[in-house]
Scaffold this active site. Structure first.
Site, PDB file in Angstrom:
ATOM      1  N   GLY A   1      51.343  31.257  43.063  1.00 54.41           N
ATOM      2  CA  GLY A   1      50.169  31.825  43.731  1.00 54.41           C
ATOM      3  C   GLY A   1      50.228  31.552  45.223  1.00 54.41           C
ATOM      4  O   GLY A   1      49.208  31.331  45.882  1.00 54.41           O
TER       5      GLY A   1
ATOM      6  N   GLY B   1      48.220  33.591  48.173  1.00 55.53           N
ATOM      7  CA  GLY B   1      46.766  33.565  48.255  1.00 55.53           C
ATOM      8  C   GLY B   1      46.234  32.732  49.416  1.00 55.53           C
ATOM      9  O   GLY B   1      47.001  32.187  50.213  1.00 55.53           O
ATOM     10  N   GLN B   2      44.898  32.644  49.468  1.00 56.21           N
ATOM     11  CA  GLN B   2      44.235  31.993  50.609  1.00 56.21           C
ATOM     12  C   GLN B   2      44.698  30.543  50.783  1.00 56.21           C
ATOM     13  O   GLN B   2      45.115  30.145  51.872  1.00 56.21           O
ATOM     14  CB  GLN B   2      42.716  32.024  50.405  1.00 56.21           C
TER      15      GLN B   2
ATOM     16  N   ASP C   1      54.772  34.355  43.647  1.00 57.03           N
ATOM     17  CA  ASP C   1      53.523  35.063  43.352  1.00 57.03           C
ATOM     18  C   ASP C   1      53.875  36.255  42.475  1.00 57.03           C
ATOM     19  O   ASP C   1      55.047  36.574  42.295  1.00 57.03           O
ATOM     20  CB  ASP C   1      52.811  35.502  44.649  1.00 57.03           C
ATOM     21  N   ILE C   2      52.844  36.913  41.980  1.00 62.34           N
ATOM     22  CA  ILE C   2      53.062  38.070  41.087  1.00 62.34           C
ATOM     23  C   ILE C   2      53.620  39.263  41.869  1.00 62.34           C
ATOM     24  O   ILE C   2      54.307  40.107  41.347  1.00 62.34           O
ATOM     25  CB  ILE C   2      51.754  38.424  40.343  1.00 62.34           C
TER      26      ILE C   2
ATOM     27  N   ASP D   1      55.404  35.558  37.239  1.00 58.99           N
ATOM     28  CA  ASP D   1      54.127  35.788  36.568  1.00 58.99           C
ATOM     29  C   ASP D   1      53.665  34.442  36.009  1.00 58.99           C
ATOM     30  O   ASP D   1      54.318  33.879  35.132  1.00 58.99           O
ATOM     31  CB  ASP D   1      54.340  36.809  35.441  1.00 58.99           C
TER      32      ASP D   1
ATOM     33  N   TYR E   1      34.792  31.955  35.370  1.00 54.50           N
ATOM     34  CA  TYR E   1      35.661  31.149  36.250  1.00 54.50           C
ATOM     35  C   TYR E   1      35.334  29.659  36.084  1.00 54.50           C
ATOM     36  O   TYR E   1      36.224  28.819  35.900  1.00 54.50           O
ATOM     37  CB  TYR E   1      35.430  31.604  37.695  1.00 54.50           C
TER      38      TYR E   1
ATOM     39  N   LYS F   1      37.599  26.511  34.627  1.00 53.66           N
ATOM     40  CA  LYS F   1      37.856  25.287  35.392  1.00 53.66           C
ATOM     41  C   LYS F   1      37.403  24.061  34.593  1.00 53.66           C
ATOM     42  O   LYS F   1      38.072  23.027  34.594  1.00 53.66           O
ATOM     43  CB  LYS F   1      37.156  25.342  36.756  1.00 53.66           C
TER      44      LYS F   1
ATOM     45  N   ILE G   1      36.244  27.380  50.602  1.00 57.28           N
ATOM     46  CA  ILE G   1      37.236  27.051  51.634  1.00 57.28           C
ATOM     47  C   ILE G   1      37.226  28.131  52.718  1.00 57.28           C
ATOM     48  O   ILE G   1      37.382  29.315  52.424  1.00 57.28           O
ATOM     49  CB  ILE G   1      38.655  26.930  51.025  1.00 57.28           C
TER      50      ILE G   1
HETATM   51  N1  SER Z   1      35.488  29.684  46.318  1.00 61.59           N
HETATM   52  C1  SER Z   1      35.393  29.849  44.897  1.00 61.59           C
HETATM   53  C2  SER Z   1      34.607  31.050  44.551  1.00 61.59           C
HETATM   54  O1  SER Z   1      33.717  31.382  45.288  1.00 61.59           O
HETATM   55  C3  SER Z   1      34.761  28.639  44.278  1.00 61.59           C
HETATM   56  O2  SER Z   1      35.778  27.773  43.857  1.00 61.59           O
HETATM   57  O3  SER Z   1      34.830  31.631  43.537  1.00 61.59           O
END
Ligand code: SER
Length: 317
Positions: free
Chosen positions: A9, A12-13, A35-36, A53, A143, A147, A173
């Site tokens: 990944g 990504g950010q 990454d994919i 993947d 999500y 987690k 973040i």
């Molecule tokens: N930044 C993430 C989100 O907003 C939270 O872990 O989904």
């Protein structure tokens, strides 16, 4: 052959900035980004890159064995807002990728794993202010569910198979290099782009929605700090609370206005308001500060200055 680090990944950010930082520290050739797809060309060109993947165990195993990888950072995930649109896809990606990586460590094919958790593990029944490390956790997003379950798996693999897995619960973040995608805290990045380019922002959260946040440099530092800590100092093997700053959209807008006086903001909450309302306002991260000496650097003002400066507006300090 020298041991290598694999980032899954990496486009990504957070994955991209972690890759740049690890490449600077370990040498670009010792950090394999994957990454994919090649969705971040600058990152792809900065060193070895593989299409992988995260859901495919054999593909990851093959890359690990061919390159003598001993450490994996698993940064691939579907975030909160996109996850609500595709709940089963979010479950599938977030869970299968984690189990793939944990199983590689269980089989002693790799030595060490980093996996991020999130403030999304908390829910509406969690105490909202200074949320403790150990508390009620009834997440309402898919999500957050992935987690929370992921944290249980990490601790289980540590307790039962001795897997050296380390994790932190990232807050929102904030960064300028790579755009985030599909999160609820993304407004706090979008607002800077719109303030600079259009002088106006339509915010998808209400003005008084306080959320825990952190500047990217601090997030990367925390990630490397926990990974470089002595194993015996990493006492929590589910995931550590982590905090830096907490603010509302109104407070952030006021800080931006100090440098862009004509900036205006309207509030038009959408489905993401309900997600934000289910998360804490602020986090108690004293366990991370005690166990592996975590300290943040950026506050609201220094973060805002850095964002405006990097995105093209000279900062007044
Ligand atoms: N930044 C993430 C989100 O907003 C939270 O872990 O989904």
């Amino acid at each position: 052959m020298i041991s290598k680090t694999l980032i899954i990944g990496a486009c990504g950010q957070i994955g991209s900035e972690l890759t740049y930082k690890l490449r600077a520290e370990l040498g670009a050739e010792n950090v394999i980004a994957s990454d994919i797809k090649e969705s971040n060309l600058e990152l792809v060109k900065s060193g070895p890159f593989k299409i992988l993947d995260a859901k495919n165990y054999e593909q990851i195993k093959d890359c690990v064995e061919k390159n003598n990888v001993d450490t994996i950072y698993l940064m691939a995930a579907m975030l909160s807002a996109t996850g609500e649109k595709f709940p089963e896809k979010a479950w599938d990606l977030n869970m299968s990728s984690l189990l793939n990586v944990l199983n590689l460590a269980k089989e002693n094919i790799i030595d060490k794993v980093f996996w991020p958790s999130s403030i999304a593990v908390f829910g509406p029944t969690t105490p909202k202010t200074d949320t403790p490390q150990r508390t009620i956790m009834e997440p309402t997003t898919v999500y957050g569910i992935t987690k929370q379950v992921g944290e249980r798996w990490c601790e289980y693999y540590f307790n039962n198979y001795g897997v050296d897995v380390r994790s932190i619960r990232y807050p929102g973040i904030i960064s300028w290099k790579t755009l985030p995608g599909g999160g609820t805290t993304d407004y706090a990045i979008d607002i800077f782009h719109k303030a600079i380019n259009e002088g106006h922002y339509d915010c998808f959260l209400t003005e008084d929605t306080a959320l825990p946040m952190m500047f990217m440099e601090d997030a990367v530092k925390a990630t490397l700090d926990i990974m470089n800590a002595e194993a015996s100092d990493v006492k929590i093997r589910s995931s550590y609370n982590l905090a830096a700053i907490s603010f509302t959209p109104k407070e952030l807008a006021a800080e931006i206005k100090k440098q862009i006086p004509d900036f205006t903001i309207d509030y038009e909450p959408d489905f993401r308001q309900k997600i934000a309302d289910s998360w804490p306002n602020s986090i108690d991260d004293s366990a991370a500060r005690q166990d592996w000496n975590w300290k943040h650097v950026f506050d609201l003002q220094t973060m805002t200055n850095e964002m405006l400066q990097q995105l093209g507006k000279p900062a007044i300090s």
